[in-house]
Design a protein around this motif. Structure first.
Motif, PDB file in Angstrom:
ATOM      1  N   GLU A 292       2.686  -1.985  -9.250  1.00 38.26           N
ATOM      2  CA  GLU A 292       2.126  -1.188  -8.163  1.00 38.26           C
ATOM      3  C   GLU A 292       1.512   0.086  -8.725  1.00 38.26           C
ATOM      4  N   LYS A 293       0.248   0.289  -8.406  1.00 42.25           N
ATOM      5  CA  LYS A 293      -0.472   1.482  -8.853  1.00 42.25           C
ATOM      6  C   LYS A 293      -1.111   2.160  -7.649  1.00 42.25           C
ATOM      7  N   ASN A 294      -1.093   3.455  -7.668  1.00 43.09           N
ATOM      8  CA  ASN A 294      -1.722   4.223  -6.604  1.00 43.09           C
ATOM      9  C   ASN A 294      -2.745   5.158  -7.247  1.00 43.09           C
ATOM     10  N   PRO A 295      -3.887   4.611  -7.678  1.00 42.87           N
ATOM     11  CA  PRO A 295      -4.862   5.452  -8.372  1.00 42.87           C
ATOM     12  C   PRO A 295      -5.592   6.356  -7.392  1.00 42.87           C
ATOM     13  N   LEU A 296      -5.914   7.513  -7.842  1.00 43.75           N
ATOM     14  CA  LEU A 296      -6.690   8.451  -7.015  1.00 43.75           C
ATOM     15  C   LEU A 296      -8.139   7.985  -6.955  1.00 43.75           C
TER      16      LEU A 296
END
Length: 276
Positions: free
Chosen positions: A148-152
């Motif tokens: 899980e990644k939450n890139p800006l």
């Protein structure tokens, strides 16, 4: 007048021998006596007739003076609280419908139905997709781990989002009065679609069955016809004439006054007018 004898009568008017014999021969008939019957009414019929007569005489001999005067009382039933509430809701709905402004309605575009050919293609593609999914071998899949990644968002994504927001605001604030009236094109009926498909198939078969050996060899020659000297000279004169008109100096024009002349008729013309 002389009386006609039996011999002189035509055969059509005479009685045939067979019928004559049947009339003259003896018949074994039985003697019967006719009886006149006069059926008398039964006791039940007499009772019913007497009761009917008594009812009629009682109605005819009835005295209306023996009736007592009566007064009719009119009762007005007031509605209950539930009836009043329902009536108020109905009245509010009616007033809301009558006072509704049509300008608040949004323009809606009707979606055109899919043609039979497109529907058939969609169904075939759907069936092929379902068969491919059902026949897929899951053993060929590789094991993968999800992270899980939450890139800006990047500057490009922010710019795209702003464009999308501006686009939505432009659509919401669009004025419907600027829209033009557009007539929707009705789809073809199945019979016309079938005729078009048959004509297309016949054209394709005619093109496919065409014999190329019947074609004749032809050579293409490119021609670039230049204008003649006379045409060029005429074009140059026309261009000079237009340039002279466009660049003409109006200040060089001299002022002129127009004189209106009213010629008086001569004596000969007056005499002719009088003679007529």
């Amino acid at each position: 007048m002389s009386a006609t004898t039996v011999k002189d009568l035509p055969k059509e008017l005479l009685i045939a021998d067979n019928l004559k014999g049947e009339l003259l021969q003896e018949h074994n008939l039985k003697h019967t006596e006719a009886e006149e019957k006069n059926s008398l009414p039964t006791a039940e019929d007499l009772k019913q007739e007497k009761t009917h007569q008594n009812i009629i005489t009682g109605i005819e001999g009835f005295k209306s003076d023996s009736l007592k005067p009566t007064e009719t009382m009119e009762k007005i039933i007031l509605p209950g609280e539930e009836d009043i509430k329902t009536e108020k809701t109905i009245q509010g709905i009616l007033h809301g419908v009558e006072g509704f402004e049509n300008d608040k309605l949004k323009n809606v575009k009707t979606r055109e139905p899919v043609s039979p050919c497109a529907a058939m293609q969609i169904e075939l593609a759907r069936d092929s997709s379902l068969t491919a999914v059902s026949d897929f071998d899951r053993a060929k899949l590789k094991k993968a781990e999800t992270t899980e990644k939450n890139p800006l968002p990047s500057s490009e994504a922010i710019a795209q989002e702003m464009e999308h927001i501006n686009f939505i605001h432009g659509v919401e604030g669009f004025e419907n009065d600027k829209l033009r009236n557009v007539k929707t094109r009705e789809p073809f009926s199945p019979s016309t679609v079938m005729q078009i498909e048959l004509a297309r198939d016949s054209s394709l078969t005619a093109v496919g069955d065409f014999d190329r050996t019947k074609l004749k060899k032809a050579e293409t020659s490119e021609k670039n016809s230049l204008p003649s000297t006379e045409a060029i000279a005429q074009e140059m004169e026309h261009i000079k004439f237009k340039v002279g008109i466009e660049k003409y100096d109006k200040t060089k024009l001299s002022h002129t006054e127009t004189l209106e002349k009213n010629l008086l008729p001569t004596q000969e013309i007056i005499a002719m007018e009088k003679s007529q």
